[in-house]
Design a protein around this motif. Structure first.
Motif, PDB file in Angstrom:
ATOM      1  N   ALA A 236     148.577  12.240  28.540  1.00  0.00           N
ATOM      2  CA  ALA A 236     147.109  12.164  28.586  1.00  0.00           C
ATOM      3  C   ALA A 236     146.593  12.566  29.958  1.00  0.00           C
ATOM      4  CB  ALA A 236     146.642  10.752  28.227  1.00  0.00           C
ATOM      5  N   TYR A 237     147.329  12.224  31.000  1.00  0.00           N
ATOM      6  CA  TYR A 237     146.944  12.645  32.343  1.00  0.00           C
ATOM      7  C   TYR A 237     147.215  14.131  32.546  1.00  0.00           C
ATOM      8  CZ  TYR A 237     146.331   7.785  33.801  1.00  0.00           C
ATOM      9  OH  TYR A 237     145.879   6.488  33.918  1.00  0.00           O
ATOM     10  N   ALA A 238     148.416  14.571  32.122  1.00  0.00           N
ATOM     11  CA  ALA A 238     148.818  15.963  32.349  1.00  0.00           C
ATOM     12  C   ALA A 238     147.872  16.938  31.674  1.00  0.00           C
ATOM     13  CB  ALA A 238     150.246  16.178  31.846  1.00  0.00           C
TER      14      ALA A 238
ATOM     15  N   ALA B 131     142.787  17.868  25.505  1.00  0.00           N
ATOM     16  CA  ALA B 131     142.104  16.570  25.577  1.00  0.00           C
ATOM     17  C   ALA B 131     140.920  16.566  24.630  1.00  0.00           C
ATOM     18  CB  ALA B 131     141.637  16.324  27.005  1.00  0.00           C
ATOM     19  N   GLY B 132     140.869  15.585  23.763  1.00  0.00           N
ATOM     20  CA  GLY B 132     139.765  15.503  22.820  1.00  0.00           C
ATOM     21  C   GLY B 132     138.540  14.859  23.445  1.00  0.00           C
TER      22      GLY B 132
ATOM     23  N   LEU C 244     145.575  15.749  35.672  1.00  0.00           N
ATOM     24  CA  LEU C 244     145.541  14.590  36.561  1.00  0.00           C
ATOM     25  C   LEU C 244     146.958  14.089  36.829  1.00  0.00           C
ATOM     26  CD1 LEU C 244     142.674  12.610  34.787  1.00  0.00           C
ATOM     27  CD2 LEU C 244     142.478  14.003  36.858  1.00  0.00           C
ATOM     28  N   PRO C 245     147.205  13.543  38.001  1.00  0.00           N
ATOM     29  CA  PRO C 245     148.521  12.962  38.273  1.00  0.00           C
ATOM     30  C   PRO C 245     148.688  11.648  37.516  1.00  0.00           C
ATOM     31  CG  PRO C 245     147.049  12.566  40.124  1.00  0.00           C
ATOM     32  CD  PRO C 245     146.298  13.465  39.173  1.00  0.00           C
ATOM     33  N   ALA C 246     149.872  11.453  36.944  1.00  0.00           N
ATOM     34  CA  ALA C 246     150.141  10.210  36.211  1.00  0.00           C
ATOM     35  C   ALA C 246     150.400   9.071  37.191  1.00  0.00           C
ATOM     36  CB  ALA C 246     151.339  10.401  35.296  1.00  0.00           C
TER      37      ALA C 246
ATOM     38  N   ILE D  31     141.084   7.766  28.845  1.00  0.00           N
ATOM     39  CA  ILE D  31     141.617   9.097  28.541  1.00  0.00           C
ATOM     40  C   ILE D  31     142.789   9.087  27.568  1.00  0.00           C
ATOM     41  CG2 ILE D  31     140.899   9.947  30.805  1.00  0.00           C
ATOM     42  CD1 ILE D  31     143.868   9.832  31.639  1.00  0.00           C
ATOM     43  N   ALA D  32     143.240   7.932  27.128  1.00  0.00           N
ATOM     44  CA  ALA D  32     144.451   7.840  26.312  1.00  0.00           C
ATOM     45  C   ALA D  32     144.355   8.699  25.053  1.00  0.00           C
ATOM     46  CB  ALA D  32     144.701   6.381  25.920  1.00  0.00           C
TER      47      ALA D  32
END
Length: 269
Positions: free
Chosen positions: A176-178, A259-260, A182-184, A251-252
């Motif tokens: 979800a981050y990638a 990303a939806g 975004l960094p996890a 963001i999950a």
């Protein structure tokens, strides 16, 4: 001898399909045309999409070259191939679409049972074992089934099959981050979920270290609705402890792909 855990996943996938089938089997043509919460998608689009992805999974298991061809076609139109597949199926007469979806579910069930337990099969993301593919198919069937249920005003009874959805949601945290560039976060989160009332096991479903400072708690159903982006976190009884866990709830996503946009809160509708 087949892996008992894989056999159980296959059985859960069959049951998820049967439950959704029961929702749509007796619909009139007007019912199939009902809009769902997904913009531009009717109930027919939802079932057509599941049929399309079932066929893709079947090819992955049985014909790697043909599946590679599907991937090549998708890469030519990465922003539209999902909608195009749904549109093609939705254009069929409802009886024909229902028959094709049932046939693809049955064929996929047979292929999963026949697949080598340790082999990994290609997908649009990382390759997967048959059991993982069945879990992913169940997650998607449940999520699109929620769209159908919402369109029909039906409240589905949550079951222990949500374990598959919750597990994928937890494991997909870093994705979800990638997918958003975004960094996890460093380190695992603790996730503690209350099972559905009908659960055969009243113990909480837990993931991650018990002493992790970043935590998520709440009903399993709410977590599954969140990670499949079928409800906004403002409408769910999920609690985040720690800033990283709180950000994750925004963001999950349990599904592969871009990303939806997620759902708007009920107060904004």
């Amino acid at each position: 001898m087949p892996d008992p855990s894989a056999v159980a996943v296959f059985a859960d996938l069959r049951e998820e399909g049967r439950e959704l089938d029961a929702l749509v089997a007796e619909l009139s043509p007007a019912g199939w045309a009902k809009p769902t919460p997904a913009p531009g998608w009717s109930i027919a689009h939802q079932i057509a999409h599941l049929h399309w992805t079932d066929r893709a999974a079947l090819l992955s298991l049985t014909d790697a070259a043909a599946f590679a061809g599907m991937v090549e076609e998708a890469l030519k139109a990465p922003d539209s191939f999902v909608d195009a597949g749904a549109e093609e199926g939705a254009a069929l007469a409802p009886a024909e679409l229902l028959a094709r979806w049932r046939a693809s579910r049955a064929a996929l069930d047979e292929a999963l049972a026949a697949a080598s337990a340790e082999a990994k099969f290609p997908w649009y993301g990382p390759p997967m074992k048959a059991a993982s593919m069945a879990s992913a198919r169940l997650m998607e069937s449940w999520a699109h089934g929620q769209d159908v249920a919402d369109a029909l005003g039906v409240r589905r009874v949550p079951t222990d099959r949500l374990r598959h959805v919750a597990r994928i949601g937890v494991r997909a945290r870093d994705y979800a981050y990638a997918v958003r560039g975004l960094p996890a976060p460093v380190g695992e989160f603790r996730v503690e979920l209350t099972p559905p009332e009908q659960s055969s096991d009243p113990e909480a479903w837990t993931y991650g270290p018990a002493d992790a400072p970043q935590r998520i708690t709440g009903p399993a159903l709410d977590f599954c609705l969140l990670v499949t982006q079928r409800a906004h976190r403002a409408d769910l009884a999920l609690t985040a402890t720690g800033p990283d866990a709180d950000r994750w709830l925004d963001i999950a996503q349990a599904f592969a792909g871009p990303a939806g946009p997620g759902r708007e809160p009920e107060s904004a509708r």
